[in-house]
Design an enzyme around this catalytic site. Structure first.
Site, mmCIF file in Angstrom:
data_model
loop_
_atom_site.group_PDB
_atom_site.id
_atom_site.type_symbol
_atom_site.label_atom_id
_atom_site.label_comp_id
_atom_site.label_asym_id
_atom_site.label_seq_id
_atom_site.Cartn_x
_atom_site.Cartn_y
_atom_site.Cartn_z
ATOM 1 N N LYS A 29 1.465 -8.039 5.250
ATOM 2 C CA LYS A 29 1.448 -6.567 5.382
ATOM 3 C C LYS A 29 2.358 -5.915 4.345
ATOM 4 C CE LYS A 29 3.031 -6.634 9.639
ATOM 5 N NZ LYS A 29 3.237 -8.089 9.803
ATOM 6 N N ARG A 176 15.455 -13.631 5.578
ATOM 7 C CA ARG A 176 15.719 -12.780 6.738
ATOM 8 C C ARG A 176 16.249 -13.617 7.907
ATOM 9 N NH1 ARG A 176 10.279 -9.345 7.494
ATOM 10 N NH2 ARG A 176 10.766 -9.900 9.653
HETATM 11 P P1 ADP Z 1 7.083 -8.774 9.924
HETATM 12 O O1 ADP Z 1 6.866 -8.177 8.564
HETATM 13 O O2 ADP Z 1 7.482 -10.202 9.843
HETATM 14 O O3 ADP Z 1 5.926 -8.498 10.832
HETATM 15 P P2 ADP Z 1 8.930 -6.575 10.326
HETATM 16 O O4 ADP Z 1 9.818 -6.557 9.143
HETATM 17 O O5 ADP Z 1 7.825 -5.585 10.379
HETATM 18 O O6 ADP Z 1 8.371 -8.063 10.536
HETATM 19 O O7 ADP Z 1 9.803 -6.407 11.649
HETATM 20 C C1 ADP Z 1 10.942 -7.197 11.911
HETATM 21 C C2 ADP Z 1 11.431 -6.921 13.322
HETATM 22 O O8 ADP Z 1 11.808 -5.538 13.430
HETATM 23 C C3 ADP Z 1 10.405 -7.127 14.426
HETATM 24 O O9 ADP Z 1 10.358 -8.477 14.861
HETATM 25 C C4 ADP Z 1 10.931 -6.177 15.505
HETATM 26 O O10 ADP Z 1 12.045 -6.742 16.182
HETATM 27 C C5 ADP Z 1 11.426 -5.002 14.693
HETATM 28 N N1 ADP Z 1 10.382 -3.981 14.477
HETATM 29 C C6 ADP Z 1 9.839 -3.607 13.291
HETATM 30 N N2 ADP Z 1 8.927 -2.632 13.451
HETATM 31 C C7 ADP Z 1 8.884 -2.382 14.794
HETATM 32 C C8 ADP Z 1 8.115 -1.482 15.594
HETATM 33 N N3 ADP Z 1 7.208 -0.655 15.058
HETATM 34 N N4 ADP Z 1 8.330 -1.516 16.943
HETATM 35 C C9 ADP Z 1 9.235 -2.332 17.493
HETATM 36 N N5 ADP Z 1 9.987 -3.208 16.800
HETATM 37 C C10 ADP Z 1 9.820 -3.234 15.441
HETATM 38 P P1 ADP Z 2 4.350 -9.430 6.619
HETATM 39 O O1 ADP Z 2 4.907 -8.096 6.138
HETATM 40 O O2 ADP Z 2 2.986 -9.289 7.219
HETATM 41 O O3 ADP Z 2 5.292 -10.142 7.531
HETATM 42 P P2 ADP Z 2 4.793 -10.357 3.855
HETATM 43 O O4 ADP Z 2 4.047 -9.409 2.979
HETATM 44 O O5 ADP Z 2 6.271 -10.232 3.881
HETATM 45 O O6 ADP Z 2 4.158 -10.352 5.342
HETATM 46 O O7 ADP Z 2 4.369 -11.817 3.408
HETATM 47 C C1 ADP Z 2 4.862 -12.967 4.089
HETATM 48 C C2 ADP Z 2 5.131 -14.082 3.078
HETATM 49 O O8 ADP Z 2 3.889 -14.566 2.577
HETATM 50 C C3 ADP Z 2 5.929 -13.639 1.847
HETATM 51 O O9 ADP Z 2 6.751 -14.711 1.477
HETATM 52 C C4 ADP Z 2 4.859 -13.351 0.792
HETATM 53 O O10 ADP Z 2 5.336 -13.599 -0.532
HETATM 54 C C5 ADP Z 2 3.763 -14.354 1.170
HETATM 55 N N1 ADP Z 2 2.403 -13.839 0.992
HETATM 56 C C6 ADP Z 2 1.949 -12.584 1.222
HETATM 57 N N2 ADP Z 2 0.626 -12.507 1.002
HETATM 58 C C7 ADP Z 2 0.233 -13.750 0.621
HETATM 59 C C8 ADP Z 2 -1.036 -14.326 0.251
HETATM 60 N N3 ADP Z 2 -2.161 -13.574 0.237
HETATM 61 N N4 ADP Z 2 -1.063 -15.623 -0.091
HETATM 62 C C9 ADP Z 2 0.076 -16.372 -0.063
HETATM 63 N N5 ADP Z 2 1.287 -15.901 0.257
HETATM 64 C C10 ADP Z 2 1.369 -14.599 0.623
#
Ligand code: ADP
Ligand code: ADP
Length: 234
Positions: A29, A176
């Site tokens: 995302k 993270r």
């Molecule tokens: P990821 O990209 O791995 O899905 P995020 O960076 O979006 O994770 O979120 C990290 C953490 O921050 C989540 O596991 C949650 O604890 C909190 N968080 C982020 N966005 C939200 C939201 N919209 N509602 C509730 N908790 C959130």
């Molecule tokens: P999210 O916000 O959904 O948690 P991220 O964009 O942070 O996901 O991506 C999660 C991990 O996967 C990062 O280390 C990123 O570099 C890698 N990644 C993202 N998209 C791809 C893809 N299409 N193929 C392989 N690796 C990816």
């Protein structure tokens, strides 16, 4: 008609409606939301990034959110909704924005619908990042982020040119606190229970678009640009 490749830009075009990225942790995302926002010159609004900033600054909000995030749970809606309402009032949001990681509960989605109406925005287009679950662990545990600009890398899939440092600004890359293997299970469980129902919610409203997030970063970006362009047609 102007066409744009995955890395194309739309200098004179506006994002015609807010875009939401919905999908499990590690689906890509953030990677895609940043790129789409850059393409259209609008802010990338990541509630995860906003919360991590509060945590690193030690604000009262950060102190409340930190233990919740560390165990992989969702931060209470009340905190998130206030943060979003304040953020979209800022001038840089007047031409739209891309949400990453928000909304994450049906209550957040309902609130967002009202907030967008109040501010005169169209209802959102939702990129539903559909991914083979077997890919998630590697994406999450391999993720590293730049401490300076927040650029996202992956030590297995998208390594930086110089290990440990960002290609853009040389900033140090860090993992993270919640990207350790033992927190991945609770995060995925929270997604399934609280966030996955949003797909049905937005599908019913006709706003959901499934994106195959298992493909390469460039292929996924291309799919997203196609979906956004198709949704622009009258
Ligand atoms: P990821 O990209 O791995 O899905 P995020 O960076 O979006 O994770 O979120 C990290 C953490 O921050 C989540 O596991 C949650 O604890 C909190 N968080 C982020 N966005 C939200 C939201 N919209 N509602 C509730 N908790 C959130
Ligand atoms: P999210 O916000 O959904 O948690 P991220 O964009 O942070 O996901 O991506 C999660 C991990 O996967 C990062 O280390 C990123 O570099 C890698 N990644 C993202 N998209 C791809 C893809 N299409 N193929 C392989 N690796 C990816």
């Amino acid at each position: 008609m102007e066409t744009a490749g995955a890395a194309g830009t739309h200098p004179l075009e506006r994002l015609h409606r807010p875009v939401i990225f919905l999908g499990p942790p590690g689906a890509g995302k953030g990677t895609q939301a940043k790129e789409l926002a850059r393409c259209f010159g609008v802010p990338h609004l990541s509630t995860g990034d906003m919360l991590r900033e509060h945590v690193s600054k030690g604000t009262p909000l950060g102190l409340e959110a930190e233990p919740v995030m560390k165990r992989g749970d969702l931060v209470p809606d009340s905190i998130i909704l206030k943060m979003i309402a304040d953020r979209i009032e800022r001038a840089d949001c007047s031409h739209g924005f891309v949400f990453d990681g928000f909304p994450r509960t049906v209550a957040q989605a309902q609130y967002l619908g009202e907030l967008l109406k109040q501010h005169g925005f169209k209802q959102p287009l939702v990129m539903h990042m559909v991914i083979d679950p077997g890919l998630l662990l590697r994406r999450i545990t391999g993720r590293r982020m730049c401490k300076v600009g927040g650029e996202i890398y992956n030590i297995y899939e998208r390594p930086p040119k110089v290990a440990g440092h960002c290609d853009n600004d040389g900033g140090e890359l860090e993992q993270r606190a919640d990207d350790r293997e033992e927190i991945v299970g609770p995060r995925l469980a929270a997604y399934e229970k609280q966030t996955a129902p949003l797909a049905a919610y937005y599908r019913r409203l006709g706003r959901l678009r499934d994106i195959d997030a298992s493909k390469s970063v460039d292929e996924v970006a291309k799919l997203i640009v196609e979906v956004v362009s198709a949704a622009r047609q009258p």
